[in-house]
Design an enzyme around this catalytic site. Structure first.
Site, short mmCIF file in Angstrom:
data_model
loop_
_atom_site.label_atom_id
_atom_site.label_comp_id
_atom_site.label_asym_id
_atom_site.label_seq_id
_atom_site.Cartn_x
_atom_site.Cartn_y
_atom_site.Cartn_z
N LYS A 42 0.77 -1.11 0.08
CA LYS A 42 -0.11 0.07 -0.08
C LYS A 42 0.85 1.30 0.02
O LYS A 42 0.43 2.51 -0.41
CB LYS A 42 -0.90 0.02 1.32
CG LYS A 42 -1.82 -1.27 1.40
CD LYS A 42 -2.69 -1.07 2.74
CE LYS A 42 -3.24 -2.54 3.26
NZ LYS A 42 -3.60 -2.41 4.34
N GLY A 43 2.18 1.04 0.57
CA GLY A 43 2.61 2.56 0.96
C GLY A 43 3.15 3.44 -0.26
O GLY A 43 3.03 4.62 0.01
N ASP A 99 7.60 3.32 -1.76
CA ASP A 99 7.29 4.62 -0.84
C ASP A 99 8.80 4.65 -0.07
O ASP A 99 9.58 5.84 -0.18
CB ASP A 99 6.53 4.09 0.58
CG ASP A 99 6.47 2.85 0.98
OD1 ASP A 99 7.47 2.03 0.67
OD2 ASP A 99 5.95 2.63 1.92
N ASP A 102 14.37 0.57 2.73
CA ASP A 102 14.91 0.64 4.25
C ASP A 102 15.97 -0.53 4.10
O ASP A 102 17.07 -0.03 4.00
CB ASP A 102 13.56 0.53 5.00
CG ASP A 102 13.96 0.25 6.58
OD1 ASP A 102 14.66 1.27 6.75
OD2 ASP A 102 13.25 -0.32 7.32
N LYS A 130 16.57 5.44 2.90
CA LYS A 130 16.99 5.39 4.28
C LYS A 130 18.49 4.45 4.25
O LYS A 130 18.54 3.42 4.67
CB LYS A 130 16.11 4.50 5.41
CG LYS A 130 15.59 5.46 6.06
CD LYS A 130 14.84 4.74 7.20
CE LYS A 130 13.68 5.17 7.77
NZ LYS A 130 12.72 4.25 8.78
N VAL A 152 9.46 7.19 9.89
CA VAL A 152 8.47 8.21 9.12
C VAL A 152 7.01 7.80 8.99
O VAL A 152 6.94 6.81 8.60
CB VAL A 152 9.13 8.85 8.03
CG1 VAL A 152 10.55 9.65 8.48
CG2 VAL A 152 9.28 7.84 7.03
N ARG A 164 -1.35 7.09 6.90
CA ARG A 164 -1.10 6.94 5.56
C ARG A 164 -1.68 8.44 4.69
O ARG A 164 -0.93 8.77 3.72
CB ARG A 164 -1.50 5.93 4.60
CG ARG A 164 -0.82 4.38 5.25
CD ARG A 164 -1.40 3.27 4.20
NE ARG A 164 -0.83 1.95 4.86
CZ ARG A 164 0.07 1.35 4.64
NH1 ARG A 164 1.24 1.96 4.04
NH2 ARG A 164 0.20 0.02 5.13
P1 IMP Z 1 12.54 -2.91 3.14
O1 IMP Z 1 13.00 -2.84 4.34
O2 IMP Z 1 13.48 -2.00 2.28
O3 IMP Z 1 12.18 -4.02 2.61
O4 IMP Z 1 11.07 -1.77 3.30
C1 IMP Z 1 9.91 -2.60 3.52
C2 IMP Z 1 8.82 -1.58 3.97
O5 IMP Z 1 9.07 -1.12 5.41
C3 IMP Z 1 8.63 -0.23 3.01
O6 IMP Z 1 7.90 -0.71 1.89
C4 IMP Z 1 7.66 0.28 4.11
O7 IMP Z 1 6.25 0.04 4.07
C5 IMP Z 1 8.14 -0.13 5.48
N1 IMP Z 1 8.92 0.91 5.95
C6 IMP Z 1 10.40 0.97 6.17
N2 IMP Z 1 10.70 2.08 6.97
C7 IMP Z 1 9.58 2.93 7.10
C8 IMP Z 1 9.46 3.94 7.98
O8 IMP Z 1 10.04 4.77 8.47
N3 IMP Z 1 8.00 4.44 8.12
C9 IMP Z 1 6.93 3.56 7.61
N4 IMP Z 1 7.34 2.38 6.98
C10 IMP Z 1 8.48 2.11 6.68
MG MG Z 2 4.60 -0.22 5.83
#
Ligand code: IMP
Ligand code: MG
Length: 182
Positions: A42-43, A99, A102, A130, A152, A164
């Protein structure tokens, strides 16, 4: 609203300006290509809607719904595709719209999975990056904003599935690190 929802880190105006620039850059890079813009839900919904309208070339839209398991602090590394694409991506130029990158696990997993369907190219565009939290090496081709290691919310990003709809991006001061889902 501001007091409840945390400290603003990117305003609506900054968002608008940056997304316009990204749109212009993507339109020029994909001018003679067969672009399919794949939103990761959804992000990405808020960013996606603005970005798609800032890219002034013909393109296709499609979406994937994913969810990731485990807490934010301890990512399990499992990314589940809840809903698949409806379009065929073979021979097309795919741009994944996320979105935030991370740990990088979602971007890595989706890039690998979708590459098997033989797109002509596959790139990643993320509103936020990030880099301090990266667990795997992923190349993010287009980044809206690099942000520090803070949790965030807003502009599509949630805390326990809420906030959201906040029209700007805010830092949540306290998070319990549990219940994270994409
Ligand atoms: P990944 O860790 O790069 O696989 O990211 C996975 C998901 O974690 C992202 O698509 C976001 O939905 C969520 N996420 C990571 N950091 C944040 C944050 O600071 N706020 C809200 N959601 C986050
Ligand atoms: Mg999320």
């Amino acid at each position: 609203m501001e007091r409840i929802f945390g400290r603003p880190i990117v305003t609506q105006e900054q968002m608008r300006t940056r997304i316009k620039d990204l749109g212009r850059q993507i339109a020029s890079d994909y001018a003679n290509k067969d672009l399919i813009l794949v939103g990761i839900l959804k992000g990405a919904f808020a960013f996606y809607a603005d970005l798609a309208r800032a890219i002034r070339i013909p393109l296709r839209v499609d979406f994937l719904v994913v969810s990731s398991y485990g807490s934010r602090a301890k990512t399990s590394g499992k990314v589940k595709m809840v809903t698949d694409l409806t379009e065929n991506i073979a021979g097309r130029d795919v741009l994944l719209v996320e979105d935030i990158v991370d740990s990088g696990l979602t971007a890595q997993h989706l890039t690998k999975t979708l590459s098997k369907r033989k797109p002509k190219s596959i790139k990643v565009c993320a509103l936020l990056n990030k880099p301090d939290r990266r667990q795997v090496t992923v190349h993010v081709d287009y980044v809206g904003f690099e942000i520090p290691d803070k949790y965030v919310i807003g502009y599509g990003l949630d805390y326990q599935q809420k906030y959201r709809n906040l029209p700007y991006l805010a830092v949540l001061d306290q998070v319990d690190e549990e219940g994270e889902a994409t």
